[in-house]
Design a protein around this motif. Structure first.
Motif, PDB file in Angstrom:
ATOM      1  N   MET A 195      -2.110  -3.408  -6.836  1.00 26.58           N
ATOM      2  CA  MET A 195      -2.082  -2.710  -5.548  1.00 26.58           C
ATOM      3  C   MET A 195      -0.659  -2.707  -5.012  1.00 26.58           C
ATOM      4  N   GLN A 224       2.192  -2.301  -2.277  1.00 24.55           N
ATOM      5  CA  GLN A 224       2.229  -2.457  -0.838  1.00 24.55           C
ATOM      6  C   GLN A 224       3.668  -2.485  -0.380  1.00 24.55           C
ATOM      7  N   PRO A 256       1.395  -4.866  10.037  1.00 21.57           N
ATOM      8  CA  PRO A 256       0.405  -4.533   9.002  1.00 21.57           C
ATOM      9  C   PRO A 256       1.048  -4.243   7.640  1.00 21.57           C
ATOM     10  N   SER A 257       0.273  -4.449   6.576  1.00 24.84           N
ATOM     11  CA  SER A 257       0.747  -4.085   5.232  1.00 24.84           C
ATOM     12  C   SER A 257       0.083  -2.768   4.862  1.00 24.84           C
ATOM     13  N   PHE A 258       0.828  -1.843   4.299  1.00 21.62           N
ATOM     14  CA  PHE A 258       0.274  -0.538   3.946  1.00 21.62           C
ATOM     15  C   PHE A 258       0.406  -0.260   2.457  1.00 21.62           C
ATOM     16  N   GLU A 259      -0.463   0.655   2.010  1.00 15.91           N
ATOM     17  CA  GLU A 259      -0.451   1.053   0.600  1.00 15.91           C
ATOM     18  C   GLU A 259       0.846   1.743   0.223  1.00 15.91           C
ATOM     19  N   LYS A 285      -4.129 -11.766   3.545  1.00 14.88           N
ATOM     20  CA  LYS A 285      -3.847 -10.701   4.523  1.00 14.88           C
ATOM     21  C   LYS A 285      -4.337  -9.384   3.923  1.00 14.88           C
ATOM     22  N   ASN A 286      -4.919  -8.557   4.758  1.00 18.20           N
ATOM     23  CA  ASN A 286      -5.432  -7.268   4.263  1.00 18.20           C
ATOM     24  C   ASN A 286      -4.319  -6.253   4.069  1.00 18.20           C
ATOM     25  N   ILE A 287      -4.497  -5.391   3.058  1.00 19.72           N
ATOM     26  CA  ILE A 287      -3.622  -4.221   2.907  1.00 19.72           C
ATOM     27  C   ILE A 287      -4.446  -3.055   3.445  1.00 19.72           C
ATOM     28  N   THR A 288      -3.838  -2.296   4.355  1.00 21.84           N
ATOM     29  CA  THR A 288      -4.616  -1.244   5.003  1.00 21.84           C
ATOM     30  C   THR A 288      -4.046   0.140   4.739  1.00 21.84           C
ATOM     31  N   THR A 291      -7.864  -1.669   2.043  1.00 25.97           N
ATOM     32  CA  THR A 291      -7.904  -1.199   0.652  1.00 25.97           C
ATOM     33  C   THR A 291      -7.614  -2.322  -0.341  1.00 25.97           C
ATOM     34  N   GLY A 292      -7.298  -3.490   0.153  1.00 25.08           N
ATOM     35  CA  GLY A 292      -7.028  -4.604  -0.754  1.00 25.08           C
ATOM     36  C   GLY A 292      -6.571  -5.810   0.033  1.00 25.08           C
ATOM     37  N   VAL A 302      -3.755  -9.432  -0.025  1.00 20.65           N
ATOM     38  CA  VAL A 302      -2.560 -10.044  -0.577  1.00 20.65           C
ATOM     39  C   VAL A 302      -2.527 -11.475  -0.048  1.00 20.65           C
ATOM     40  N   GLU A 314      -0.242 -14.458   1.353  1.00 23.22           N
ATOM     41  CA  GLU A 314       1.099 -14.584   1.940  1.00 23.22           C
ATOM     42  C   GLU A 314       1.548 -16.039   2.037  1.00 23.22           C
ATOM     43  N   GLN A 359       7.472 -12.324  -5.609  1.00 18.77           N
ATOM     44  CA  GLN A 359       6.018 -12.125  -5.760  1.00 18.77           C
ATOM     45  C   GLN A 359       5.543 -12.656  -7.107  1.00 18.77           C
ATOM     46  N   GLN A 418      -8.964  -7.032  -9.949  1.00 16.20           N
ATOM     47  CA  GLN A 418      -7.639  -6.490  -9.691  1.00 16.20           C
ATOM     48  C   GLN A 418      -6.674  -7.657  -9.452  1.00 16.20           C
ATOM     49  N   THR A 431      -1.676 -10.161  -5.449  1.00 16.33           N
ATOM     50  CA  THR A 431      -0.252 -10.417  -5.240  1.00 16.33           C
ATOM     51  C   THR A 431      -0.088 -11.652  -4.364  1.00 16.33           C
ATOM     52  N   ASN A 437       2.733 -13.620  -2.240  1.00 15.18           N
ATOM     53  CA  ASN A 437       4.085 -13.496  -1.698  1.00 15.18           C
ATOM     54  C   ASN A 437       4.671 -14.836  -1.281  1.00 15.18           C
TER      55      ASN A 437
END
Lengths: 162, 206
Positions: free
Chosen positions: A1, A3, A53-56, B77-80, B87-88, B90, B92, B180, B189, B192, B194
Motif C-alpha cells: 500500500m 502512502q 492523516p495518511s493518504f493513498e 494508523k489508518n491510511i485513508t 483503505t489500509g 500502517v 507508526e 520503513q 498485504q 508498512t 515506520n
C-alpha cells in the motif's frame, strides 16, 4: 500500500507552499473576500496538521484539502447569513487589477453552487465524476450546474461588461 | 465567452507571500498552544486524593514490566482516501521495537533486523520481514543509494537477515538510514512499519 509520508519537519510551510494558492483561489471564489479566504485556508491547513492523516496518493490528499476548504467556506457563508455585516474589502482586493476583472466579477455574482463547480472543472481540471464525489452530488447534477453556470456567467458578462 | 479566459483570470490569483507567511506562523502558533495545553492538562492533578492511587498504580505497572526487553512505542494508523474511507493501515513509531545492524561484504549489504517484541502484534503475525525504504549516505552526507521497493527475507526466531545488493558503491565508510520496514504473512498485504533506524557500515572490497 503506497502512502504519502510527510516528515513532521515539513509542517505548515511545505503544506502552504504546495497547496496554498490552489486553496486560496478556491476560497476567494467561494467567499469573494480575501480576509475570509485567508481564514478558510488557515483553518483547512490547521485541520490537516492536527489530524495528520495518511493518504493513498497526492491526488487523495489534494481532494481531501479541497473538500475541507469547501466545508470551511460553507461555514463562513452560513455565519455571514446569520450575522449580516458590511464587508470592508471587495473583490478588487483579490483580482489585483488584472484585465480579467470583469470575468472575475461576473463569476462572483453567480450563486455559490455554480462557482465551485466551474472552478473545479475549468481551473483545477477535475473530471465531472470526481467533482460529483467532492460536492456529494450525482455526475448529472454536476453537468447541469456546469451548463447553467456557463450560461449565467455568459449572460452576466455580456450584459455588464461588453 | 471562452472558458479559457476564466481559467486564465483565475490562475492569476496567487496567495501573496505575506499571507503565506502569516498562515504558517498562525498555524505553528496554534499547534504549539494546543500542544502546551495538552501537556498542562496531563500534568495537572485534579484532586490530591488521587495521588496515592496513581502512585500505587504506577508502582504496580513498573513492577509488572520489569524484565521486558523493549517498551511498546508503536501504534497502528489508518491510511485513508480523500473522503475518509479507510483503505489500509500502517504501523507508526516503531524505532524502539526493532534493532538493526548492518555489514557489507563484497557487493552485498546484509541488514540484520531483530524484533524486540516478537510475541506481540503486529510482529507475531509476520512470516517474512524486509526493508521497504532506505538510504545509504557517504561520509559527506551525499546519498549514494536509495530504494523504495521492499526487499524481503524469511523471519526466524524474531530475526531477519536481509540481503541488499550494493550497486555502484566504492569501498569506504557509509551510513544506512532505514525509514520503513515491511512485514508480511501468507495471503496478507504487507504491513508498512515506520520509524528511523540508523547504523554505519564499511565496504572494504567489491
Amino acid at each position: 500500500m503506497k502512502q504519502i509520508i510527510r516528515a513532521p519537519s515539513d509542517g505548515a510551510e511545505a503544506l502552504v507552499a504546495a497547496y496554498g494558492s490552489l486553496l486560496f483561489r478556491l476560497c476567494c471564489v467561494m467567499l469573494g473576500n480575501q480576509a475570509d479566504a485567508e481564514d478558510a485556508v488557515q483553518e483547512t491547513m490547521l485541520q490537516y496538521l492536527k489530524k495528520h492523516p495518511s493518504f493513498e496518493s497526492p491526488g487523495h490528499e489534494k481532494a481531501w484539502l479541497i473538500t475541507v476548504a469547501k466545508n470551511e467556506c460553507r461555514d463562513i457563508l452560513r455565519f455571514r447569513q446569520r450575522h449580516r455585516q458590511v464587508s470592508l474589502e471587495d473583490w478588487e482586493g483579490v483580482s489585483y487589477d488584472t484585465p480579467d476583472k470583469g470575468i472575475l466579477e461576473a463569476l462572483m455574482s453567480l450563486p455559490e453552487q455554480y462557482r465551485l463547480v466551474l472552478v473545479l472543472y475549468y481551473v483545477e481540471e477535475y473530471p465531472v465524476k470526481e467533482i460529483a464525489q467532492i460536492i456529494r452530488r450525482t455526475p448529472s447534477a454536476v453537468k447541469m450546474r456546469l451548463q447553467k453556470g456557463r450560461r449565467l456567467l455568459e449572460e452576466i458578462y455580456r450584459k455588464e461588461y461588453l | 465567452m471562452d472558458m479559457i479566459n476564466l481559467k486564465n483570470a483565475l490562475e492569476k490569483i496567487e496567495m501573496p507571500q505575506a499571507m503565506q507567511e502569516r498562515i504558517v506562523r498562525n498555524c505553528n502558533e496554534q499547534l504549539h498552544n494546543r500542544e502546551e495545553h495538552t501537556m498542562k492538562k496531563s500534568n495537572t492533578y485534579r484532586s490530591q486524593k488521587w495521588i496515592p492511587a496513581a502512585f500505587s498504580l504506577s508502582l504496580f505497572l513498573m513492577l509488572s514490566i520489569v524484565g521486558t526487553a523493549a517498551v511498546r512505542t508503536g501504534f497502528f494508523k489508518n491510511i485513508t482516501r480523500w473522503d475518509g474511507a479507510v483503505t489500509g493501515s500502517v504501523y507508526e513509531q516503531a524505532s524502539e521495537e526493532i534493532e538493526v545492524t548492518a555489514f557489507a561484504d563484497g557487493g552485498t549489504l546484509t541488514v540484520s533486523a531483530t524484533l524486540l517484541l516478537p510475541g506481540e502484534p503486529p510482529y507475531c503475525f509476520f512470516e517474512t520481514f524486509g526493508v521497504q525504504s532506505f538510504q545509504i549516505t557517504d561520509g559527506d552526507g551525499k546519498v549514494v543509494m536509495e530504494q523504495k521497493d521492499p526487499v524481503f527475507s524469511r523471519l526466524e526466531d524474531g530475526k531477519a537477515s536481509i540481503q541488499i545488493p550494493l550497486e555502484g558503491i566504492k569501498p569506504g565508510d557509509y551510513r544506512l538510514l532505514i525509514r520503513q520496514f515491511a512485514g508480511s504473512a501468507k495471503a496478507d498485504q504487507p504491513l508498512t512499519i515506520n520509524g528511523i533506524w540508523e547504523c554505519n557500515f564499511t565496504l572494504s572490497r567489491l
